[in-house]
Design an enzyme around this catalytic site. Structure first.
Site, PDB file in Angstrom:
ATOM      1  CG  ASP A   1      -1.919  -8.097   6.129  1.00  0.00           C
ATOM      2  OD1 ASP A   1      -1.893  -7.532   7.229  1.00  0.00           O
ATOM      3  OD2 ASP A   1      -2.959  -8.559   5.638  1.00  0.00           O
TER       4      ASP A   1
ATOM      5  CG  HIS B   1      -8.340  -8.688   4.830  1.00  0.00           C
ATOM      6  ND1 HIS B   1      -7.861  -9.810   4.179  1.00  0.00           N
ATOM      7  CD2 HIS B   1      -9.497  -8.365   4.191  1.00  0.00           C
ATOM      8  CE1 HIS B   1      -8.709 -10.161   3.206  1.00  0.00           C
ATOM      9  NE2 HIS B   1      -9.695  -9.299   3.187  1.00  0.00           N
TER      10      HIS B   1
ATOM     11  CG  HIS C   1      -2.734  -5.966   1.767  1.00  0.00           C
ATOM     12  ND1 HIS C   1      -2.272  -6.826   0.779  1.00  0.00           N
ATOM     13  CD2 HIS C   1      -2.999  -6.746   2.842  1.00  0.00           C
ATOM     14  CE1 HIS C   1      -2.280  -8.073   1.241  1.00  0.00           C
ATOM     15  NE2 HIS C   1      -2.723  -8.044   2.490  1.00  0.00           N
TER      16      HIS C   1
ATOM     17  CD  GLU D   1      -4.196 -13.432   5.344  1.00  0.00           C
ATOM     18  OE1 GLU D   1      -4.644 -14.545   5.643  1.00  0.00           O
ATOM     19  OE2 GLU D   1      -4.747 -12.680   4.553  1.00  0.00           O
ATOM     20  CG  ASN D   2      -1.597 -11.653   2.468  1.00  0.00           C
ATOM     21  OD1 ASN D   2      -1.879 -10.763   3.249  1.00  0.00           O
ATOM     22  ND2 ASN D   2      -2.519 -12.398   1.875  1.00  0.00           N
TER      23      ASN D   2
ATOM     24  CG  ASN E   1      -8.577 -13.890   4.237  1.00  0.00           C
ATOM     25  OD1 ASN E   1      -7.666 -13.177   4.649  1.00  0.00           O
ATOM     26  ND2 ASN E   1      -8.980 -13.860   2.990  1.00  0.00           N
ATOM     27  CG  HIS E   2      -5.295 -15.838   1.998  1.00  0.00           C
ATOM     28  ND1 HIS E   2      -6.136 -16.553   1.184  1.00  0.00           N
ATOM     29  CD2 HIS E   2      -5.354 -14.552   1.570  1.00  0.00           C
ATOM     30  CE1 HIS E   2      -6.687 -15.738   0.295  1.00  0.00           C
ATOM     31  NE2 HIS E   2      -6.238 -14.523   0.518  1.00  0.00           N
TER      32      HIS E   2
ATOM     33  CG  HIS F   1      -6.950 -10.812   8.597  1.00  0.00           C
ATOM     34  ND1 HIS F   1      -5.742 -10.229   8.319  1.00  0.00           N
ATOM     35  CD2 HIS F   1      -7.358 -11.375   7.435  1.00  0.00           C
ATOM     36  CE1 HIS F   1      -5.415 -10.443   7.054  1.00  0.00           C
ATOM     37  NE2 HIS F   1      -6.387 -11.130   6.491  1.00  0.00           N
TER      38      HIS F   1
HETATM   39 FE   FE2 Z   1      -6.293 -11.340   4.368  1.00  0.00          FE
END
Ligand code: FE2
Length: 262
Positions: A8, A176, A178, A39-40, A67-68, A151
């Protein structure tokens, strides 16, 4: 074949570290294919077209999400232009039957699949990752290579998924949390790690600004997400596949902290 997966990418410092280290890693490990979780990458939540295009110029072949995935809603209007964006099929906003990306290598297909876990995840996936995978596997050849970015929050769910599908996949890589785990392994031709970590601010709480997190947790208040501006660490894995069997034979963790070199 060597696949580099970088976890990520968080915010501006994560993007800067990606642009700096990706060419070095590609050369050092003689990488054939690069997958990055983005995604981040846009202020900690989601991705934009500008960032997608930047990642492509850095040399990223495929970008996974989580999820983001659609926190920056503009990307939903440009999915047709993002041929290398693998987004979770079981996300509530994902257009039906889309999100899996397929590439060709010497006559063999490589599918990059991004799935959301069910445990403690928000938003909740519309179908379980197991159901999604069963459906997908029924549509492809058993000779194809399948790389999964799972994720999810829990190590147990990721490990169970790996055990369930290790004969069908060349890799199940968790994202996810991190935080990079040290449980990497190869079993039955499939590489696994519970979580690959992040390319994001080292002095932070999972990428988020430290003082803000302390206030939130100590005083039990909710504050607008602020990404740390600290220099990023670079985490990921290199997965090697056998060129004859097209199965994984090795996985190596990468973790470069600020001040360290390759
Ligand atoms: Fe995430």
């Amino acid at each position: 074949m060597k696949i580099l997966f970088l976890a990520d990418v968080v915010g501006k410092s994560g993007r800067a570290a990606l642009s700096k280290y990706l060419p070095l890693l590609k050369q050092e490990y003689q990488i054939d294919f690069v997958i990055v979780n983005g995604e981040n990458s846009a202020h900690g939540k989601g991705i934009t077209m500008r960032i997608y295009n930047a990642f492509k110029t850095y040399g990223v072949d495929c970008i996974t999400l989580g999820n983001h995935a659609f926190s920056k809603r503009e990307i939903l209007d440009h999915l047709d232009e993002c041929a290398d964006l693998a987004y979770p099929n079981n996300h509530p906003l994902t257009p039906a039957h889309q999100g899996i990306r397929t590439y060709g290598f010497d006559g063999v297909k490589l599918h990059v699949v991004n799935v959301l876990g069910k445990s403690f995840m928000s938003p909740e996936p519309v179908v379980s990752p197991f159901e999604l995978m069963d459906q997908f596997l029924s549509t492809i050849s058993s000779e194809d290579m399948v790389f999964v970015d799972f994720h999810g929050e829990t190590t147990a769910e990721k490990r169970a998924f790996f055990e369930c599908y290790k004969q069908n996949c060349i890799a199940v890589v968790g994202t996810h949390t991190h935080v990079q785990t040290a449980d990497e392994m190869v079993d039955e031709g499939c590489a696994f790690i519970s979580d690959a970590g992040m390319v994001g601010p080292y002095q932070s709480v999972l990428g988020r600004e430290i003082k803000q997190c302390i206030i939130m947790m100590k005083e039990n208040v909710s504050l607008r997400y602020r990404v740390s501006e600290a220099e990023a660490m670079v985490c990921g894995v290199v997965i090697t596949t056998d060129d004859t069997t097209h199965r994984a034979i090795a996985i190596e963790r990468i973790q470069i902290r600020p001040g360290e070199s390759l």
